[in-house]
Design an enzyme around this catalytic site. Sequence first.
Site, PDB file in Angstrom:
ATOM      1  N   GLY A   6      49.008  54.188  41.869  1.00 10.97           N
ATOM      2  CA  GLY A   6      49.501  52.882  41.422  1.00 10.97           C
ATOM      3  C   GLY A   6      50.364  53.063  40.186  1.00 10.97           C
ATOM      4  N   GLY A   9      52.981  50.375  38.991  1.00 15.99           N
ATOM      5  CA  GLY A   9      52.518  49.012  38.688  1.00 15.99           C
ATOM      6  C   GLY A   9      52.679  48.647  37.218  1.00 15.99           C
ATOM      7  N   GLN A  10      52.186  47.415  36.877  1.00 12.32           N
ATOM      8  CA  GLN A  10      52.374  46.898  35.510  1.00 12.32           C
ATOM      9  C   GLN A  10      51.730  47.827  34.475  1.00 12.32           C
ATOM     10  OE1 GLN A  10      50.080  43.420  34.464  1.00 12.32           O
ATOM     11  NE2 GLN A  10      51.357  42.939  32.692  1.00 12.32           N
ATOM     12  N   ASP A  32      52.294  56.594  44.169  1.00 12.46           N
ATOM     13  CA  ASP A  32      52.370  55.157  44.485  1.00 12.46           C
ATOM     14  C   ASP A  32      52.834  55.004  45.928  1.00 12.46           C
ATOM     15  OD1 ASP A  32      52.592  52.438  42.465  1.00 12.46           O
ATOM     16  OD2 ASP A  32      53.388  52.253  44.503  1.00 12.46           O
ATOM     17  N   ARG A  34      54.847  52.808  46.764  1.00 10.24           N
ATOM     18  CA  ARG A  34      56.297  52.523  46.635  1.00 10.24           C
ATOM     19  C   ARG A  34      56.938  53.766  46.031  1.00 10.24           C
ATOM     20  NH1 ARG A  34      54.768  47.477  42.965  1.00 10.24           N
ATOM     21  NH2 ARG A  34      53.242  49.066  42.389  1.00 10.24           N
ATOM     22  N   ASN A  50      49.345  56.431  49.652  1.00  6.84           N
ATOM     23  CA  ASN A  50      48.737  55.139  49.963  1.00  6.84           C
ATOM     24  C   ASN A  50      47.278  55.210  49.527  1.00  6.84           C
ATOM     25  OD1 ASN A  50      47.382  53.013  51.106  1.00  6.84           O
ATOM     26  ND2 ASN A  50      48.518  53.092  53.052  1.00  6.84           N
ATOM     27  N   TYR A 140      39.862  38.430  43.811  1.00  9.39           N
ATOM     28  CA  TYR A 140      40.102  39.539  42.877  1.00  9.39           C
ATOM     29  C   TYR A 140      38.859  39.773  42.014  1.00  9.39           C
ATOM     30  CZ  TYR A 140      42.292  41.788  38.768  1.00  9.39           C
ATOM     31  OH  TYR A 140      42.612  42.616  37.717  1.00  9.39           O
ATOM     32  N   LYS A 144      36.360  43.009  41.814  1.00 13.43           N
ATOM     33  CA  LYS A 144      36.160  43.749  40.559  1.00 13.43           C
ATOM     34  C   LYS A 144      34.681  43.794  40.192  1.00 13.43           C
ATOM     35  CE  LYS A 144      40.305  45.129  39.702  1.00 13.43           C
ATOM     36  NZ  LYS A 144      40.585  46.579  39.803  1.00 13.43           N
TER      37      LYS A 144
HETATM   38  C1  VAH Z   1      45.436  38.809  36.549  1.00 19.25           C
HETATM   39  N1  VAH Z   1      46.558  40.137  34.830  1.00 19.25           N
HETATM   40  O1  VAH Z   1      45.929  37.827  36.029  1.00 19.25           O
HETATM   41  C2  VAH Z   1      45.414  40.111  35.736  1.00 19.25           C
HETATM   42  C3  VAH Z   1      44.176  40.193  34.901  1.00 19.25           C
HETATM   43  C4  VAH Z   1      42.608  38.946  33.405  1.00 19.25           C
HETATM   44  C5  VAH Z   1      43.897  38.909  34.144  1.00 19.25           C
HETATM   45  O2  VAH Z   1      43.099  40.576  35.671  1.00 19.25           O
HETATM   46  O3  VAH Z   1      44.951  38.796  37.640  1.00 19.25           O
END
Ligand code: VAH
Length: 309
Positions: A6, A9-10, A32, A34, A50, A140, A144
Site C-alpha cells: 500500500g 496510499g495516503q 502496491d 497500483r 496485490n 471500516y 479495524k
Molecule cells: C478515515 N482517515 O476517515 C481515515 C481515518 C479516523 C479516520 O480512519 O476513514
Amino acid sequence: KILIIGACGQIGTELTKKLRSIYGSDAVVAGDVRKGDPAFVASGPFEVVNALDYNQVEHVIEKHGVDEVYLMAALLSATAEKNPAFAWDLNMNSLFHVLNLAKAGKIKKIFWPSSIAVFGPTTPKQNTPQFTVMEPSTVYGISKQSGERWAEYYHNIYGVDVRSIRYPGLISWSTPPGGGTTDYAVDIYHKALADGKYTCFLSEETRLPMMYMDDAIRATIEIMQAPAEDIKIRSAYNLSAMDFTPAEIANAIKKEIPNFTIDYAPDFRQKIADSWPQSIDDNSARTDWGWKHDFDLEAMTKDMLEHLR
Ligand code: VAH
C-alpha cells in the site's frame, strides 16, 4: 529489509520516503496494486503486489529478503461504506496473509494500522480511554476492531511481533486523502488557496481527533523501533495530537488567508463522524514507548500552507 504494502496510499507514500531516508532506498521495497508514479518507483525497489494474493506477497518477501512488513493497504471509512464486501475482504484477508507469513517464520515484525474508527456511538466521546466500549457502526471500523483482535491473538498464541496504532484523522500536504471521513481537513487547505472558499461535508461543530502526517509517520517508526518488551498493548495504541472542528480549522486558515470563507453541506459522512470520539486519551502510548506529538493546529496550518502555496 522492509516491504510496504500500500506504498502508494495516503500514509504509505510518505512512510516509504521516510523509511528510505532512514534505512537507505534499497532497504525499503515499495509494493502496491497500483503502479505508482515513476519518480517514486525510480527512487527504490518497487513491486506490483496485490495485498489479497498470498503467493504474490510471499514471493516479494522471498525475492527481496524482507523481514519487516508495513501493511498499509485498506479501504477507508467512506469508501468502505460503498463497498462493504470488498472492504471486509481487503482489510481482513490482507492482514491474515501477513500474520500467517509471520506465524510461518517468513517475516519477523509487522506494522498494521488501526483507527479511531474502532470506537462507536456508545463509546465515551471525550478523552476516549485505551480500554472502553467499542461498538463500531461502520464497515471500516468493524474491520479495524476485528483486525485488532486477531493481531493480539496472533501475538499471544503464536508470538507474532505485530504492532498497531489507532490513527486519528491524518492531514498531509504531499499526499491526497484516501477516501476517509476526515478528508475535509486536507481538502480545505487546497480549496482555501485555489478558491478562497470551501464547502465542508461535515457540520461546523463536528469535533474529531486529528494529527499531522509528520507526527503520524514518526509515531509509526517509533513504535516499530521500540524494544518488543515496551509494546505492552498488542491490539492497537490510542494515539492523539489534537482535535478540532471545521469552524476551528477554518479560523486557523483565516489567520493566514483573511478572506477565506467556509460554508457547510453535511453529507453521508456526517453520520460516520458522529459515531466517532471527539478526543482521545493516548497516555498508554506516551508511557509505554515515549510517544509525544509535535504539531498543533496552528503549526500544522502554517506548514500546510507553506508547502501548498
Ligand atoms: C478515515 N482517515 O476517515 C481515515 C481515518 C479516523 C479516520 O480512519 O476513514
